[in-house]
Design a protein around this motif. Structure first.
Motif, mmCIF file in Angstrom:
data_model
loop_
_atom_site.group_PDB
_atom_site.id
_atom_site.type_symbol
_atom_site.label_atom_id
_atom_site.label_comp_id
_atom_site.label_asym_id
_atom_site.label_seq_id
_atom_site.Cartn_x
_atom_site.Cartn_y
_atom_site.Cartn_z
ATOM 1 N N ILE A 19 -60.954 -3.444 -12.510
ATOM 2 C CA ILE A 19 -61.254 -4.460 -13.511
ATOM 3 C C ILE A 19 -62.181 -5.499 -12.911
ATOM 4 O O ILE A 19 -61.804 -6.217 -11.981
ATOM 5 N N PHE A 20 -63.371 -5.565 -13.450
ATOM 6 C CA PHE A 20 -64.351 -6.519 -12.942
ATOM 7 C C PHE A 20 -64.309 -7.817 -13.735
ATOM 8 O O PHE A 20 -64.128 -7.804 -14.951
ATOM 9 N N GLY A 21 -64.491 -8.913 -13.041
ATOM 10 C CA GLY A 21 -64.623 -10.221 -13.674
ATOM 11 C C GLY A 21 -65.786 -10.968 -13.055
ATOM 12 O O GLY A 21 -66.292 -10.592 -12.000
ATOM 13 N N GLN A 77 -55.617 -6.538 3.641
ATOM 14 C CA GLN A 77 -56.264 -5.947 2.468
ATOM 15 C C GLN A 77 -55.719 -4.566 2.157
ATOM 16 O O GLN A 77 -55.691 -4.147 1.012
ATOM 17 N N SER A 78 -55.276 -3.885 3.195
ATOM 18 C CA SER A 78 -54.875 -2.499 2.978
ATOM 19 C C SER A 78 -53.595 -2.385 2.150
ATOM 20 O O SER A 78 -53.160 -1.289 1.845
ATOM 21 N N ARG A 79 -52.989 -3.492 1.813
ATOM 22 C CA ARG A 79 -51.837 -3.367 0.913
ATOM 23 C C ARG A 79 -52.202 -3.811 -0.505
ATOM 24 O O ARG A 79 -51.351 -3.873 -1.378
ATOM 25 N N MET A 80 -53.479 -4.126 -0.717
ATOM 26 C CA MET A 80 -53.931 -4.480 -2.055
ATOM 27 C C MET A 80 -54.434 -3.223 -2.755
ATOM 28 O O MET A 80 -55.017 -2.342 -2.129
ATOM 29 N N ALA A 81 -54.207 -3.170 -4.053
ATOM 30 C CA ALA A 81 -54.613 -1.984 -4.811
ATOM 31 C C ALA A 81 -55.135 -2.404 -6.178
ATOM 32 O O ALA A 81 -54.852 -3.502 -6.653
ATOM 33 N N VAL A 82 -55.893 -1.537 -6.800
ATOM 34 C CA VAL A 82 -56.250 -1.792 -8.192
ATOM 35 C C VAL A 82 -55.081 -1.326 -9.050
ATOM 36 O O VAL A 82 -54.364 -0.397 -8.678
ATOM 37 N N PRO A 83 -54.864 -1.976 -10.173
ATOM 38 C CA PRO A 83 -53.711 -1.617 -10.999
ATOM 39 C C PRO A 83 -53.809 -0.191 -11.530
ATOM 40 O O PRO A 83 -54.885 0.260 -11.924
ATOM 41 N N VAL A 138 -62.848 -8.488 -8.498
ATOM 42 C CA VAL A 138 -62.057 -7.335 -8.915
ATOM 43 C C VAL A 138 -60.601 -7.756 -8.929
ATOM 44 O O VAL A 138 -60.157 -8.516 -8.060
ATOM 45 N N LEU A 139 -59.891 -7.271 -9.907
ATOM 46 C CA LEU A 139 -58.480 -7.598 -10.011
ATOM 47 C C LEU A 139 -57.662 -6.680 -9.115
ATOM 48 O O LEU A 139 -57.750 -5.458 -9.219
ATOM 49 N N LEU A 140 -56.867 -7.287 -8.228
ATOM 50 C CA LEU A 140 -56.044 -6.500 -7.313
ATOM 51 C C LEU A 140 -54.591 -6.909 -7.414
ATOM 52 O O LEU A 140 -54.280 -8.064 -7.719
ATOM 53 N N ILE A 141 -53.728 -5.947 -7.155
ATOM 54 C CA ILE A 141 -52.309 -6.273 -7.067
ATOM 55 C C ILE A 141 -51.859 -6.066 -5.631
ATOM 56 O O ILE A 141 -52.430 -5.277 -4.897
ATOM 57 N N ASP A 142 -50.826 -6.776 -5.267
ATOM 58 C CA ASP A 142 -50.396 -6.829 -3.868
ATOM 59 C C ASP A 142 -49.008 -6.229 -3.749
ATOM 60 O O ASP A 142 -48.073 -6.669 -4.401
ATOM 61 N N SER A 143 -48.890 -5.202 -2.927
ATOM 62 C CA SER A 143 -47.576 -4.591 -2.737
ATOM 63 C C SER A 143 -46.672 -5.488 -1.898
ATOM 64 O O SER A 143 -45.456 -5.386 -1.954
ATOM 65 N N GLY A 144 -47.277 -6.325 -1.087
ATOM 66 C CA GLY A 144 -46.507 -7.244 -0.254
ATOM 67 C C GLY A 144 -45.566 -6.575 0.714
ATOM 68 O O GLY A 144 -44.595 -7.180 1.155
ATOM 69 N N ASN A 145 -45.833 -5.315 1.059
ATOM 70 C CA ASN A 145 -44.884 -4.626 1.929
ATOM 71 C C ASN A 145 -45.336 -4.509 3.380
ATOM 72 O O ASN A 145 -45.021 -3.567 4.063
#
Lengths: 252, 252
Positions: A22-24, A45-51, A32-39
């Motif tokens: 998702i671009f903004g 950055q390697s725990r961020m993903a696109v939805p 880009v919209l990213l979600i964070d697994s927080g794990n």
DNA sequence: AAGCTGTGTGTCTTTAGAACACTTTCAAAT
DNA sequence: ATTTGAAAGTGTTCTAAAGACACACAGCTT
């Protein structure tokens, strides 16, 4: 949980997911919209993903993308386009952190999943993404600062950008990233951000105005500490006409 | 037949297939390779399909496409490119004849299958397709005569052609459809067939020669009932160079 | 020898791209 | 009130590529 996958209502297909890039645009840079697994400990950055998520067996791919997007961000009725399928057997299991994440959200974390990627363009200020049930947080990241993502999502992002670059040269899709009223400079800046290079101001204005898809609102910016700019809106009617005649190229 | 899909060696994934639109050219018109289910009385286009099959869980999508292609046609080492994913829930179950066909070849004919489509370009005379284990026959069909196919394969074919049209304008992939030695007229004809419109002979020649990716073999056609044409071959080295510099457009 | 068929070639016109610099308008600071 | 800073707005020239267009040539067939 039957041995034979019979068609029941609303069953998740364990082998196919959709992912949405998702671009903004905030009038300055692309996000880009990213979600964070927080794990993992500390930010990476390697725990961020696109939805994205698994599809239901009852919906088609475009529907799935729209649903996932709505569930994860609340946004609907937007520009959405398929990028393609990504299906390396190890695409989601390469990194330890990826596997942990999968175990926390998937009924069958070991399943081989191919994903169908989409990209979409949204008016950033229209919404603030909220964290989803399986993401610790969600937010906008400037694309220039991204160089790694979870799973194969960095590769997907690269494909998305490539396709966006190609598409913006032959269709005025950029308007989906701008507010209803915008200035030519903002549109200009947007094209520069997407294409990643400087564009001559006068040439850009000439070309975009010649397309005859903008309506001058005869209205000016107010409160800016410089000469106020004319505001424009996208003229959908003329664009429809133009699309039918087929315009192939307003390349830069 | 386990209830939990565990990763074993070489297990077919019941939910994901690849389909390959294979283009050929006989110096006169464009063809597509189709297989015939033979499961209706009398000939019908709606029982013809492009070759495709379920993927193995151990292979990636490109590998799967190459494998299926090799299994069904014997051809390998060819130009192959992804078109995208097609995933309507009813894409393979709309027609009665489609369902009969599936029952005859699939362990789980009811499964919801999304397919990843590819297209490829081959030198037609290099091989005669042979019928596969589940196709009664296989052969080349002129694309101008196709207006219906099994499943959603007509839609896939349309996408393939669209992408081919786009691609041939920015990359010299057409050479994959021609013999090693070819004339400019043959190349010209090929472009006209793919783009579906007439192209000016002199302008075409000028443009294609200016690209500097052809080598004049200083050799002529023999036995033709008219002025014999110069033969050319594709110059890979110069093309590599050109690709690196990046050529965006030799549009027609 | 005549006829047929596809090959091969050049110029002109039109269109689009690229490069380039100065004046204008407003708000903010002094 | 004046100055300053910051972005808006505006045309022309040069160059490159696209598009339109017609006739002579070589080999084969009859």
């Amino acid at each position: 949980m039957n041995s034979e996958p019979k068609k029941t209502k609303k069953e998740l297909n364990p082998n196919v997911s959709v992912d949405c890039v998702i671009f903004g645009f905030d009038l300055n840079q692309l996000y880009v919209l990213l979600i964070d697994s927080g794990n993992t400990e500390g930010y990476q950055q390697s725990r961020m993903a696109v939805p994205g998520d698994l599809i239901f067996d009852t919906e088609n791919l475009d529907e799935a993308a729209r649903r996932v997007l709505k569930e994860l961000t609340g946004i609907e009725n937007i520009y959405l386009e398929q990028i393609g399928a990504f299906g390396d057997p190890n695409r989601i299991g390469k990194k330890e952190s990826d596997r942990k994440w999968l175990e926390s959200i998937r009924a069958q974390p070991e399943a081989r999943v191919i994903t169908v990627a989409y990209y979409s363009l949204v008016k950033m200020p229209n919404f603030n993404p909220k964290a989803s049930s399986f993401a610790k947080s969600a937010g906008w990241a400037p694309i220039t600062e991204i160089n790694d993502l979870a799973f194969d999502h960095y590769e997907i992002l690269e494909s998305a950008l490539e396709q966006l670059k190609r598409k913006i040269k032959i269709q005025p899709i950029g308007f989906n990233l701008l507010p209803e009223k915008f200035t030519l400079s903002q549109l200009h800046k947007l094209y520069e951000c997407i294409l990643g290079k400087d564009l001559d101001k006068r040439n850009f204005r000439r070309k975009i105005l010649n397309l005859d898809i903008l309506t001058n609102l005869e209205e000016k910016q107010i409160g800016v500490p410089h000469k106020p700019s004319q505001l424009f809106k996208f003229n959908e009617e003329n664009y429809e006409k133009l699309s039918l005649e087929g315009f192939d190229n307003f390349g830069f």
